[in-house]
Design an enzyme around this catalytic site. Structure first.
Site, PDB file in Angstrom:
ATOM      1  N   CYS A  34       0.816  -1.228   0.000  1.00  0.00           N
ATOM      2  CA  CYS A  34       0.000   0.000   0.000  1.00  0.00           C
ATOM      3  C   CYS A  34       0.845   1.271   0.000  1.00  0.00           C
ATOM      4  CB  CYS A  34      -0.950   0.003   1.201  1.00  0.00           C
ATOM      5  SG  CYS A  34      -2.144  -1.323   1.122  1.00  0.00           S
ATOM      6  N   HIS A  67      -3.445   7.609   1.957  1.00  0.00           N
ATOM      7  CA  HIS A  67      -3.794   6.266   1.482  1.00  0.00           C
ATOM      8  C   HIS A  67      -5.238   5.996   1.882  1.00  0.00           C
ATOM      9  CE1 HIS A  67      -3.859   2.102   0.630  1.00  0.00           C
ATOM     10  NE2 HIS A  67      -3.728   1.687   1.870  1.00  0.00           N
ATOM     11  N   ASN A  89      -9.930   0.155  -0.840  1.00  0.00           N
ATOM     12  CA  ASN A  89      -8.473   0.187  -0.733  1.00  0.00           C
ATOM     13  C   ASN A  89      -7.873  -0.431  -1.996  1.00  0.00           C
ATOM     14  OD1 ASN A  89      -5.791  -0.119  -0.116  1.00  0.00           O
ATOM     15  ND2 ASN A  89      -6.122  -1.035   1.901  1.00  0.00           N
TER      16      ASN A  89
HETATM   17  O1  UT7 Z   1      -3.867  -0.722   3.353  1.00  0.00           O
HETATM   18  C1  UT7 Z   1      -3.357  -1.590   4.280  1.00  0.00           C
HETATM   19  C2  UT7 Z   1      -3.732  -1.199   5.585  1.00  0.00           C
HETATM   20  N1  UT7 Z   1      -4.938  -1.857   6.008  1.00  0.00           N
HETATM   21  C3  UT7 Z   1      -5.692  -1.213   6.834  1.00  0.00           C
HETATM   22  O2  UT7 Z   1      -5.441  -0.076   7.105  1.00  0.00           O
HETATM   23  C4  UT7 Z   1      -6.839  -1.927   7.459  1.00  0.00           C
HETATM   24  C5  UT7 Z   1      -6.837  -1.599   8.912  1.00  0.00           C
HETATM   25  N2  UT7 Z   1      -7.927  -2.163   9.655  1.00  0.00           N
HETATM   26  C6  UT7 Z   1      -9.214  -1.781   9.473  1.00  0.00           C
HETATM   27  O3  UT7 Z   1      -9.509  -0.970   8.634  1.00  0.00           O
HETATM   28  C7  UT7 Z   1     -10.244  -2.340  10.427  1.00  0.00           C
HETATM   29  O4  UT7 Z   1      -9.608  -3.023  11.463  1.00  0.00           O
HETATM   30  C8  UT7 Z   1     -11.276  -3.256   9.728  1.00  0.00           C
HETATM   31  C9  UT7 Z   1     -12.192  -2.437   8.840  1.00  0.00           C
HETATM   32  C10 UT7 Z   1     -10.548  -4.318   8.942  1.00  0.00           C
HETATM   33  C11 UT7 Z   1     -12.158  -3.945  10.781  1.00  0.00           C
HETATM   34  O5  UT7 Z   1     -12.755  -2.999  11.636  1.00  0.00           O
HETATM   35  P1  UT7 Z   1     -12.712  -3.221  13.217  1.00  0.00           P
HETATM   36  O6  UT7 Z   1     -13.528  -2.160  13.813  1.00  0.00           O
HETATM   37  O7  UT7 Z   1     -11.261  -3.319  13.610  1.00  0.00           O
HETATM   38  O8  UT7 Z   1     -13.480  -4.595  13.386  1.00  0.00           O
HETATM   39  P2  UT7 Z   1     -12.924  -5.977  13.982  1.00  0.00           P
HETATM   40  O9  UT7 Z   1     -11.896  -6.570  13.096  1.00  0.00           O
HETATM   41  O10 UT7 Z   1     -12.562  -5.735  15.392  1.00  0.00           O
HETATM   42  O11 UT7 Z   1     -14.235  -6.879  13.897  1.00  0.00           O
HETATM   43  C12 UT7 Z   1     -15.394  -6.576  14.669  1.00  0.00           C
HETATM   44  C13 UT7 Z   1     -16.439  -7.646  14.439  1.00  0.00           C
HETATM   45  C14 UT7 Z   1     -15.903  -9.052  14.610  1.00  0.00           C
HETATM   46  O12 UT7 Z   1     -16.915  -9.806  15.245  1.00  0.00           O
HETATM   47  P3  UT7 Z   1     -16.811 -10.107  16.828  1.00  0.00           P
HETATM   48  O13 UT7 Z   1     -15.515 -10.835  17.025  1.00  0.00           O
HETATM   49  O14 UT7 Z   1     -16.825  -8.759  17.492  1.00  0.00           O
HETATM   50  O15 UT7 Z   1     -18.035 -10.925  17.063  1.00  0.00           O
HETATM   51  C15 UT7 Z   1     -15.732  -9.562  13.198  1.00  0.00           C
HETATM   52  O16 UT7 Z   1     -15.869 -10.956  13.097  1.00  0.00           O
HETATM   53  O17 UT7 Z   1     -16.931  -7.568  13.091  1.00  0.00           O
HETATM   54  C16 UT7 Z   1     -16.869  -8.874  12.488  1.00  0.00           C
HETATM   55  N3  UT7 Z   1     -16.643  -8.687  11.056  1.00  0.00           N
HETATM   56  C17 UT7 Z   1     -17.638  -8.449  10.188  1.00  0.00           C
HETATM   57  N4  UT7 Z   1     -18.962  -8.333  10.356  1.00  0.00           N
HETATM   58  C18 UT7 Z   1     -19.696  -8.045   9.260  1.00  0.00           C
HETATM   59  C19 UT7 Z   1     -15.447  -8.705  10.389  1.00  0.00           C
HETATM   60  N5  UT7 Z   1     -15.672  -8.457   9.088  1.00  0.00           N
HETATM   61  C20 UT7 Z   1     -17.014  -8.294   8.935  1.00  0.00           C
HETATM   62  C21 UT7 Z   1     -17.847  -8.009   7.822  1.00  0.00           C
HETATM   63  N6  UT7 Z   1     -19.164  -7.887   8.039  1.00  0.00           N
HETATM   64  N7  UT7 Z   1     -17.336  -7.822   6.584  1.00  0.00           N
END
Ligand code: UT7
Length: 323
Positions: A114, A250, A280
Site C-alpha cells: 500500500c 492512502h 483500498n
Molecule cells: O492498506 C493496508 C492497511 N490496512 C488497513 O489499514 C486496514 C486496517 N484495519 C481496518 O480498517 C479495520 O480493522 C477493519 C475495517 C478491517 C475492521 O474494523 P474493526 O472495527 O477493527 O473490526 P474488527 O476486526 O474488530 O471486527 C469486529 C467484528 C468481529 O466480530 P466479533 O468478534 O466482534 O463478534 C468480526 O468478526 O466484526 C466482524 N466482522 C464483520 N462483520 C460483518 C469482520 N468483518 C465483517 C464483515 N461484516 N465484513
C-alpha cells in the site's frame, strides 16, 4: 546544477465493473451498514477477466501523458508500484513500457504494497535529481481482486482494483522555482510482516496465495506510523499542516483517515477522500485520489500537497509536493 522533480501530469483509471456493498452481502455474511460504519466504503471497482494490472497501468499512464501534453517517447524512467504483477517476471513496468511503445530509458517495479506509490515517487525523485533520468512515469497499479479470498468477509469487503499515474520532470532549481517534490520520508519495520501478508509465493508455496490481515492490529499502528512520517517531513522542510492546501492519504479506511486528519489538526475539507467509491486499491490509492482531486479542479499549480501511505511490511511513508 541542482535539480528538482516537478509534476507535469496525473491520471487515474478504474475498471468498469462496480461491486456494491449490497452485492457483497449476497456473497458473504456482511451488510452495507457494517462496511460503511467500519471502513467508510460503499463500493469498489473490479477488473474484468483478462484485464491485467499492466492494462490498468497503461490506461492511467495515457491519461497522465495527455494531462502533461507529452508523448510516451518523452519518458525515460517508468516505476510501477504493485503487489499484483502480471507475471513473476519481467516486471510489470517492462510490460507497461512495451505497451506504451517505449524502448528507451529503464523501467522496474517496486514492492512496498500500500505504500508502494510513495516509495516509487521518492525513488523517481532521487533518479531525476541525480541526473540518471529526465522524465519519470510513476505508477501505482493493482488487481487485488486476484489475491482476495472472496469467502473471507474480514478482507474481501475492503479492497478494489485500479491504477494511478504521475509524471515528473527533472528541472533546474531556477526553472522549477518553488515547485517540485520537496521531501519524502520512508520507513519499513519487517517485524510486523505477518499482520498483513499474502500466504503464497514463488519460493515458499509456489502458488499465488491469498491476502491475510489482522485488521485490528494494522489499525492499531496506522495512525501513529503515518503521523510520524508526516511530522518528519514537516520537521525537515520547516513547514506545518497549516501550510498544506491538500492532504492526500492512502485510502484504506475512513476512520484511519479521520484519525490522522485529527492528529494533524487538518480541516476535513483539505483532506481528499475516495475510499467510499474506490475502497483500498493498495499502491493505486494515492495516485487515484490525486487524479480525482486534480481533475475536479481542487489541486492546482502551486498548491502544497502532502501524500502518505501505510501498509504491508509494515511499510509507511509520506511525500510533500509543491504542485
Ligand atoms: O492498506 C493496508 C492497511 N490496512 C488497513 O489499514 C486496514 C486496517 N484495519 C481496518 O480498517 C479495520 O480493522 C477493519 C475495517 C478491517 C475492521 O474494523 P474493526 O472495527 O477493527 O473490526 P474488527 O476486526 O474488530 O471486527 C469486529 C467484528 C468481529 O466480530 P466479533 O468478534 O466482534 O463478534 C468480526 O468478526 O466484526 C466482524 N466482522 C464483520 N462483520 C460483518 C469482520 N468483518 C465483517 C464483515 N461484516 N465484513
Amino acid at each position: 546544477m541542482n535539480k528538482k522533480s516537478v509534476v507535469l501530469g496525473v491520471g487515474g483509471y478504474l475498471p468498469k465493473r462496480i461491486i456494491t456493498n449490497k452485492e457483497l452481502s449476497k456473497m458473504v455474511d456482511t451488510s452495507d451498514e457494517w462496511i460503511v460504519q467500519r471502513s467508510g466504503i460503499h463500493e469498489r471497482h473490479i477488473a474484468a477477466e483478462g484485464e491485467l494490472t499492466s492494462d490498468l497501468a497503461v490506461s492511467a499512464a495515457k491519461i497522465a501523458l495527455k494531462s502533461a501534453s507529452l508523448d510516451a517517447s518523452d519518458i525515460d524512467l517508468i516505476i510501477v508500484a504493485t503487489a499484483t504483477p502480471d507475471l513473476t517476471f519481467p516486471s510489470t513496468a517492462s510490460l507497461v513500457q512495451n505497451k506504451l511503445g517505449i524502448t528507451q530509458g529503464f523501467a522496474f517495479d517496486i514492492a512496498a504494497v500500500c505504500s508502494g506509490f510513495v516509495f516509487a515517487l521518492a525513488t523517481a525523485d532521487s533518479y531525476l535529481k541525480s541526473g540518471m533520468a529526465k522524465r519519470a512515469l510513476v505508477i501505482g497499479a493493482e488487481t487485488f481482486s486476484n489475491i482476495i479470498d472472496w469467502s473471507d468477509r474480514a478482507t474481501c469487503v475492503l479492497f478494489g482494483d485500479g491504477a494511478g499515474a504521475l509524471i515528473l520532470e527533472a528541472q533546474s532549481e531556477e526553472k522549477a522555482g518553488d515547485r517540485g517534490v520537496l521531501c519524502s520520508s520512508l520507513r519499513t519495520d519487517g517485524s510486523h510482516w505477518d499482520k498483513l501478508y499474502v500466504d503464497g509465493g514463488v519460493s515458499s508455496t509456489k502458488t499465488v496465495g491469498h491476502l491475510k490481515m489482522q485488521g485490528r492490529e494494522v489499525f492499531k499502528y496506522a495512525v501513529g506510523m503515518i503521523s510520524d512520517v508526516v511530522d518528519d517531513v514537516f520537521e525537515k522542510t520547516g513547514l506545518s499542516s497549516d501550510d498544506l492546501d491538500w492532504f492526500v492519504p492512502h485510502q484504506a479506511n475512513k476512520r484511519i483517515i479521520d484519525g490522522v486528519g485529527k492528529k494533524l489538526k487538518l480541516p476535513p475539507q483539505k483532506v481528499v477522500v475516495t475510499v467510499d467509491k474506490h475502497a483500498n486499491t493498495s499502491a493505486a490509492s494515492v495516485p487515484l485520489a490525486l487524479s480525482v482531486a486534480f481533475e475536479d479542479g481542487r489541486i492546482k499549480k502551486g498548491d502544497l500537497v502532502m501524500l502518505e501511505a501505510m501498509g504491508g511490511g509494515f511499510t509507511w511513508g509520506a511525500s510533500l509536493i509543491r504542485w
